[in-house]
Design a protein around this motif. Structure first.
Motif, PDB file in Angstrom:
ATOM      1  N   TRP A   1      -1.228   4.184   4.453  1.00  0.00           N
ATOM      2  CA  TRP A   1      -0.954   3.222   5.524  1.00  0.00           C
ATOM      3  C   TRP A   1      -0.665   3.922   6.835  1.00  0.00           C
ATOM      4  O   TRP A   1      -1.185   3.533   7.886  1.00  0.00           O
ATOM      5  CB  TRP A   1       0.221   2.330   5.142  1.00  0.00           C
ATOM      6  CG  TRP A   1       0.535   1.303   6.168  1.00  0.00           C
ATOM      7  CD1 TRP A   1      -0.025   0.077   6.278  1.00  0.00           C
ATOM      8  CD2 TRP A   1       1.480   1.411   7.237  1.00  0.00           C
ATOM      9  NE1 TRP A   1       0.507  -0.591   7.351  1.00  0.00           N
ATOM     10  CE2 TRP A   1       1.433   0.223   7.965  1.00  0.00           C
ATOM     11  CE3 TRP A   1       2.356   2.410   7.648  1.00  0.00           C
ATOM     12  CZ2 TRP A   1       2.225  -0.015   9.064  1.00  0.00           C
ATOM     13  CZ3 TRP A   1       3.142   2.182   8.757  1.00  0.00           C
ATOM     14  CH2 TRP A   1       3.083   0.974   9.456  1.00  0.00           C
ATOM     15  N   SER A   2       0.151   4.961   6.803  1.00  0.00           N
ATOM     16  CA  SER A   2       0.500   5.648   8.046  1.00  0.00           C
ATOM     17  C   SER A   2      -0.686   6.394   8.630  1.00  0.00           C
ATOM     18  O   SER A   2      -0.857   6.432   9.845  1.00  0.00           O
ATOM     19  CB  SER A   2       1.674   6.587   7.827  1.00  0.00           C
ATOM     20  OG  SER A   2       1.343   7.558   6.871  1.00  0.00           O
ATOM     21  N   SER A   3      -1.540   6.967   7.783  1.00  0.00           N
ATOM     22  CA  SER A   3      -2.711   7.674   8.322  1.00  0.00           C
ATOM     23  C   SER A   3      -3.708   6.700   8.956  1.00  0.00           C
ATOM     24  O   SER A   3      -4.232   6.971  10.035  1.00  0.00           O
ATOM     25  CB  SER A   3      -3.383   8.506   7.233  1.00  0.00           C
ATOM     26  OG  SER A   3      -3.870   7.670   6.208  1.00  0.00           O
ATOM     27  N   VAL A   4      -3.938   5.572   8.314  1.00  0.00           N
ATOM     28  CA  VAL A   4      -4.852   4.579   8.886  1.00  0.00           C
ATOM     29  C   VAL A   4      -4.289   4.003  10.178  1.00  0.00           C
ATOM     30  O   VAL A   4      -5.002   3.866  11.182  1.00  0.00           O
ATOM     31  CB  VAL A   4      -5.137   3.458   7.861  1.00  0.00           C
ATOM     32  CG1 VAL A   4      -5.821   2.281   8.509  1.00  0.00           C
ATOM     33  CG2 VAL A   4      -5.992   3.984   6.739  1.00  0.00           C
TER      34      VAL A   4
ATOM     35  N   SER B   1       0.833  -1.196   0.000  1.00  0.00           N
ATOM     36  CA  SER B   1       0.000   0.000   0.000  1.00  0.00           C
ATOM     37  C   SER B   1       0.871   1.251   0.000  1.00  0.00           C
ATOM     38  O   SER B   1       2.083   1.183   0.201  1.00  0.00           O
ATOM     39  CB  SER B   1      -0.923   0.002   1.221  1.00  0.00           C
ATOM     40  OG  SER B   1      -0.153   0.042   2.398  1.00  0.00           O
ATOM     41  N   LYS B   2       0.236   2.375  -0.228  1.00  0.00           N
ATOM     42  CA  LYS B   2       0.953   3.651  -0.213  1.00  0.00           C
ATOM     43  C   LYS B   2       1.316   3.998   1.224  1.00  0.00           C
ATOM     44  O   LYS B   2       0.549   3.752   2.151  1.00  0.00           O
ATOM     45  CB  LYS B   2       0.097   4.750  -0.818  1.00  0.00           C
ATOM     46  CG  LYS B   2      -0.155   4.577  -2.291  1.00  0.00           C
ATOM     47  CD  LYS B   2      -0.941   5.737  -2.818  1.00  0.00           C
ATOM     48  CE  LYS B   2      -1.212   5.566  -4.297  1.00  0.00           C
ATOM     49  NZ  LYS B   2      -1.990   6.670  -4.838  1.00  0.00           N
TER      50      LYS B   2
END
Length: 117
Positions: free
Chosen positions: A89-92, A84-85
């Motif tokens: 990924w980091s925001s989720v 994934s981007k």
């Protein structure tokens, strides 16, 4: 159509007969006082076996189960990192961790994590 209906009726009759037969054969005919009492080294119990449980322990157990499921949800996040981007990924993952930390803070603020007062 007639064949399927007759087969369904026969299956229901056979299953009902099997359930009735199993129910009648599984009944105890002799009730023994010693076999129906709880086993406690051969002695009669002095107090009730139904003791009230601690609500604190129950609450800690529920909190443990909740955080256990959350860890099971966190582990696959490392696997999805490669497919994934990084920004998505980091925001989720940050939102998920923020929700976990807010829940932990709420439980701590309510005093649910203190075992004894």
């Amino acid at each position: 159509m007639y064949y399927m209906t007759s087969a369904a009726i026969m299956i229901m009759i056979i299953s009902t007969l099997m359930m009735v037969l199993a129910s009648t054969l599984s009944k105890k005919s002799i009730i023994d006082r010693e076999k129906s009492s709880p086993f406690e080294c051969g002695f009669d119990p002095k107090s009730s076996a139904r003791l009230p449980f601690s609500m604190r322990f129950f609450l800690i157990a529920v909190i443990f189960l909740i955080f256990d499921v959350e860890i099971a949800l966190l582990l696959p996040m490392t696997i999805t990192l490669t497919s994934s981007k990084i920004t998505a990924w980091s925001s989720v993952s940050m939102i998920f961790l923020l929700i976990l930390l807010l829940g932990l803070y709420h439980e701590w603020n309510q005093g649910s994590l203190e075992w004894a007062k």
